[in-house]
Motif scaffolding. Sequence first.
Motif, PDB file in Angstrom:
ATOM      1  N   GLU A  53       0.826  -1.204   0.000  1.00  0.00           N
ATOM      2  CA  GLU A  53       0.000   0.000   0.000  1.00  0.00           C
ATOM      3  C   GLU A  53       0.864   1.261   0.000  1.00  0.00           C
ATOM      4  O   GLU A  53       0.618   2.195  -0.745  1.00  0.00           O
ATOM      5  CB  GLU A  53      -0.942  -0.007   1.218  1.00  0.00           C
ATOM      6  CG  GLU A  53      -1.860   1.188   1.293  1.00  0.00           C
ATOM      7  CD  GLU A  53      -2.793   1.320   0.102  1.00  0.00           C
ATOM      8  OE1 GLU A  53      -3.151   2.465  -0.230  1.00  0.00           O
ATOM      9  OE2 GLU A  53      -3.154   0.299  -0.516  1.00  0.00           O
ATOM     10  N   ARG A  54       1.892   1.286   0.841  1.00  0.00           N
ATOM     11  CA  ARG A  54       2.735   2.490   0.971  1.00  0.00           C
ATOM     12  C   ARG A  54       4.188   2.121   0.671  1.00  0.00           C
ATOM     13  O   ARG A  54       4.797   1.352   1.406  1.00  0.00           O
ATOM     14  CB  ARG A  54       2.609   3.066   2.372  1.00  0.00           C
ATOM     15  CG  ARG A  54       1.178   3.476   2.706  1.00  0.00           C
ATOM     16  CD  ARG A  54       1.007   3.803   4.157  1.00  0.00           C
ATOM     17  NE  ARG A  54       1.417   2.648   4.964  1.00  0.00           N
ATOM     18  CZ  ARG A  54       1.683   2.701   6.258  1.00  0.00           C
ATOM     19  NH1 ARG A  54       1.586   3.829   6.893  1.00  0.00           N
ATOM     20  NH2 ARG A  54       2.046   1.626   6.924  1.00  0.00           N
ATOM     21  N   ILE A  55       4.727   2.710  -0.380  1.00  0.00           N
ATOM     22  CA  ILE A  55       6.094   2.413  -0.811  1.00  0.00           C
ATOM     23  C   ILE A  55       6.940   3.670  -0.682  1.00  0.00           C
ATOM     24  O   ILE A  55       6.571   4.733  -1.189  1.00  0.00           O
ATOM     25  CB  ILE A  55       6.115   1.918  -2.272  1.00  0.00           C
ATOM     26  CG1 ILE A  55       5.305   0.630  -2.398  1.00  0.00           C
ATOM     27  CG2 ILE A  55       7.545   1.710  -2.746  1.00  0.00           C
ATOM     28  CD1 ILE A  55       5.147   0.144  -3.825  1.00  0.00           C
ATOM     29  N   GLY A  56       8.080   3.544  -0.026  1.00  0.00           N
ATOM     30  CA  GLY A  56       9.046   4.630   0.059  1.00  0.00           C
ATOM     31  C   GLY A  56      10.032   4.522  -1.094  1.00  0.00           C
ATOM     32  O   GLY A  56      10.428   3.419  -1.473  1.00  0.00           O
ATOM     33  N   LEU A  57      10.426   5.657  -1.653  1.00  0.00           N
ATOM     34  CA  LEU A  57      11.376   5.670  -2.766  1.00  0.00           C
ATOM     35  C   LEU A  57      12.579   6.522  -2.396  1.00  0.00           C
ATOM     36  O   LEU A  57      12.410   7.660  -1.927  1.00  0.00           O
ATOM     37  CB  LEU A  57      10.729   6.232  -4.034  1.00  0.00           C
ATOM     38  CG  LEU A  57       9.557   5.426  -4.565  1.00  0.00           C
ATOM     39  CD1 LEU A  57       8.265   6.174  -4.352  1.00  0.00           C
ATOM     40  CD2 LEU A  57       9.751   5.108  -6.018  1.00  0.00           C
ATOM     41  N   VAL A  58      13.761   5.981  -2.588  1.00  0.00           N
ATOM     42  CA  VAL A  58      15.009   6.708  -2.369  1.00  0.00           C
ATOM     43  C   VAL A  58      15.843   6.535  -3.632  1.00  0.00           C
ATOM     44  O   VAL A  58      16.346   5.447  -3.912  1.00  0.00           O
ATOM     45  CB  VAL A  58      15.781   6.182  -1.133  1.00  0.00           C
ATOM     46  CG1 VAL A  58      17.116   6.899  -1.003  1.00  0.00           C
ATOM     47  CG2 VAL A  58      14.954   6.341   0.132  1.00  0.00           C
ATOM     48  N   LEU A  59      15.962   7.610  -4.411  1.00  0.00           N
ATOM     49  CA  LEU A  59      16.711   7.590  -5.659  1.00  0.00           C
ATOM     50  C   LEU A  59      17.856   8.586  -5.539  1.00  0.00           C
ATOM     51  O   LEU A  59      17.632   9.742  -5.171  1.00  0.00           O
ATOM     52  CB  LEU A  59      15.818   7.987  -6.837  1.00  0.00           C
ATOM     53  CG  LEU A  59      14.452   7.313  -6.936  1.00  0.00           C
ATOM     54  CD1 LEU A  59      13.676   7.873  -8.116  1.00  0.00           C
ATOM     55  CD2 LEU A  59      14.596   5.813  -7.031  1.00  0.00           C
ATOM     56  N   VAL A  60      19.060   8.146  -5.843  1.00  0.00           N
ATOM     57  CA  VAL A  60      20.210   9.040  -5.715  1.00  0.00           C
ATOM     58  C   VAL A  60      21.253   8.716  -6.781  1.00  0.00           C
ATOM     59  O   VAL A  60      21.548   7.558  -7.044  1.00  0.00           O
ATOM     60  CB  VAL A  60      20.814   8.976  -4.290  1.00  0.00           C
ATOM     61  CG1 VAL A  60      21.253   7.581  -3.938  1.00  0.00           C
ATOM     62  CG2 VAL A  60      21.960   9.939  -4.111  1.00  0.00           C
ATOM     63  N   ARG A  61      21.721   9.769  -7.414  1.00  0.00           N
ATOM     64  CA  ARG A  61      22.850   9.701  -8.346  1.00  0.00           C
ATOM     65  C   ARG A  61      23.710  10.927  -8.058  1.00  0.00           C
ATOM     66  O   ARG A  61      23.289  11.834  -7.342  1.00  0.00           O
ATOM     67  CB  ARG A  61      22.372   9.711  -9.796  1.00  0.00           C
ATOM     68  CG  ARG A  61      21.576   8.461 -10.170  1.00  0.00           C
ATOM     69  CD  ARG A  61      21.312   8.378 -11.655  1.00  0.00           C
ATOM     70  NE  ARG A  61      22.466   8.025 -12.433  1.00  0.00           N
ATOM     71  CZ  ARG A  61      22.940   6.788 -12.562  1.00  0.00           C
ATOM     72  NH1 ARG A  61      22.375   5.798 -11.932  1.00  0.00           N
ATOM     73  NH2 ARG A  61      23.984   6.544 -13.308  1.00  0.00           N
ATOM     74  N   ARG A  62      24.858  10.975  -8.638  1.00  0.00           N
ATOM     75  CA  ARG A  62      25.749  12.118  -8.389  1.00  0.00           C
ATOM     76  C   ARG A  62      25.155  13.431  -8.898  1.00  0.00           C
ATOM     77  O   ARG A  62      25.473  14.486  -8.393  1.00  0.00           O
ATOM     78  CB  ARG A  62      27.113  11.873  -9.002  1.00  0.00           C
ATOM     79  CG  ARG A  62      27.853  10.763  -8.295  1.00  0.00           C
ATOM     80  CD  ARG A  62      29.250  10.586  -8.845  1.00  0.00           C
ATOM     81  NE  ARG A  62      29.874   9.404  -8.288  1.00  0.00           N
ATOM     82  CZ  ARG A  62      30.576   9.387  -7.162  1.00  0.00           C
ATOM     83  NH1 ARG A  62      30.739  10.486  -6.476  1.00  0.00           N
ATOM     84  NH2 ARG A  62      31.107   8.269  -6.735  1.00  0.00           N
ATOM     85  N   GLY A  63      24.270  13.375  -9.883  1.00  0.00           N
ATOM     86  CA  GLY A  63      23.695  14.597 -10.440  1.00  0.00           C
ATOM     87  C   GLY A  63      22.354  15.000  -9.853  1.00  0.00           C
ATOM     88  O   GLY A  63      21.838  16.062 -10.159  1.00  0.00           O
ATOM     89  N   GLY A  64      21.746  14.163  -9.018  1.00  0.00           N
ATOM     90  CA  GLY A  64      20.445  14.510  -8.464  1.00  0.00           C
ATOM     91  C   GLY A  64      19.964  13.464  -7.487  1.00  0.00           C
ATOM     92  O   GLY A  64      20.555  12.398  -7.352  1.00  0.00           O
ATOM     93  N   HIS A  65      18.882  13.803  -6.791  1.00  0.00           N
ATOM     94  CA  HIS A  65      18.317  12.882  -5.801  1.00  0.00           C
ATOM     95  C   HIS A  65      16.816  13.136  -5.683  1.00  0.00           C
ATOM     96  O   HIS A  65      16.334  14.220  -6.014  1.00  0.00           O
ATOM     97  CB  HIS A  65      18.998  13.051  -4.444  1.00  0.00           C
ATOM     98  CG  HIS A  65      18.935  14.457  -3.933  1.00  0.00           C
ATOM     99  ND1 HIS A  65      19.875  15.395  -4.243  1.00  0.00           N
ATOM    100  CD2 HIS A  65      18.033  15.090  -3.154  1.00  0.00           C
ATOM    101  CE1 HIS A  65      19.574  16.543  -3.663  1.00  0.00           C
ATOM    102  NE2 HIS A  65      18.446  16.392  -2.999  1.00  0.00           N
ATOM    103  N   ALA A  66      16.112  12.108  -5.215  1.00  0.00           N
ATOM    104  CA  ALA A  66      14.673  12.220  -4.996  1.00  0.00           C
ATOM    105  C   ALA A  66      14.266  11.236  -3.913  1.00  0.00           C
ATOM    106  O   ALA A  66      14.751  10.110  -3.865  1.00  0.00           O
ATOM    107  CB  ALA A  66      13.906  11.932  -6.284  1.00  0.00           C
ATOM    108  N   VAL A  67      13.390  11.679  -3.038  1.00  0.00           N
ATOM    109  CA  VAL A  67      12.823  10.847  -1.980  1.00  0.00           C
ATOM    110  C   VAL A  67      11.320  11.056  -2.041  1.00  0.00           C
ATOM    111  O   VAL A  67      10.857  12.192  -2.201  1.00  0.00           O
ATOM    112  CB  VAL A  67      13.369  11.242  -0.592  1.00  0.00           C
ATOM    113  CG1 VAL A  67      12.681  10.466   0.507  1.00  0.00           C
ATOM    114  CG2 VAL A  67      14.874  11.040  -0.527  1.00  0.00           C
TER     115      VAL A  67
END
Length: 187
Positions: A53-67
């Motif tokens: 139901e609830r998914i956390g997302l952690v995306l990270v690269r040297r040029g950007g990030h998103a949570v």
Amino acid sequence: MTRIIEVDAHRLEKWVDGFAARHDGVTSAVEPGRVLLVGGDGTRAVGETFEHERIGLVLVRRGGHAVGVDEGGELTSHKCGTRYVQSRTKAGGWSQQRYSRRRGNQADSVVTTVAELACKHLPPGRVDALVLGGDRKLAEQVLTDPRLAHLRDLERRTLWNLPDPRLSVLKDAARRARAVRLTLDDE
């Protein structure tokens, strides 16, 4: 030949019909979290679902990030950003070592920033599962933060083949997280 494809969960039934048409019928077995299809010509498709139901997302690269947090297919909370991390240099000697240290310090700063965002958007009890994406080393470093210990034991899906995270990439990662991941073995 083995291929991995992702099929959106709402399209799975139609995809199975197409699989049956292409492979002389199909024998299927659907279990919680798993799909097994065997075509009449011997082609196999084994899939895994990621139903939370609830998914956390952690995306990270040297040029950007998103949570972000995806609840029932909707992105309810998110933060995206960029940080400068110097690229490699061809200079040799002391300069190369200095630039390498600088690049390492800048990457550490990105990891710290993403860990702070994850603490804010993904507190204990907020999500049931986790998606890590982008640069494997940086994403795993984020989870070494002691404040994020509650995320380490969650069921996890990885998406390493992402471009620099932006809002559109975060939305696509949330969609891909809920997709059925199928491994096709053509004989």
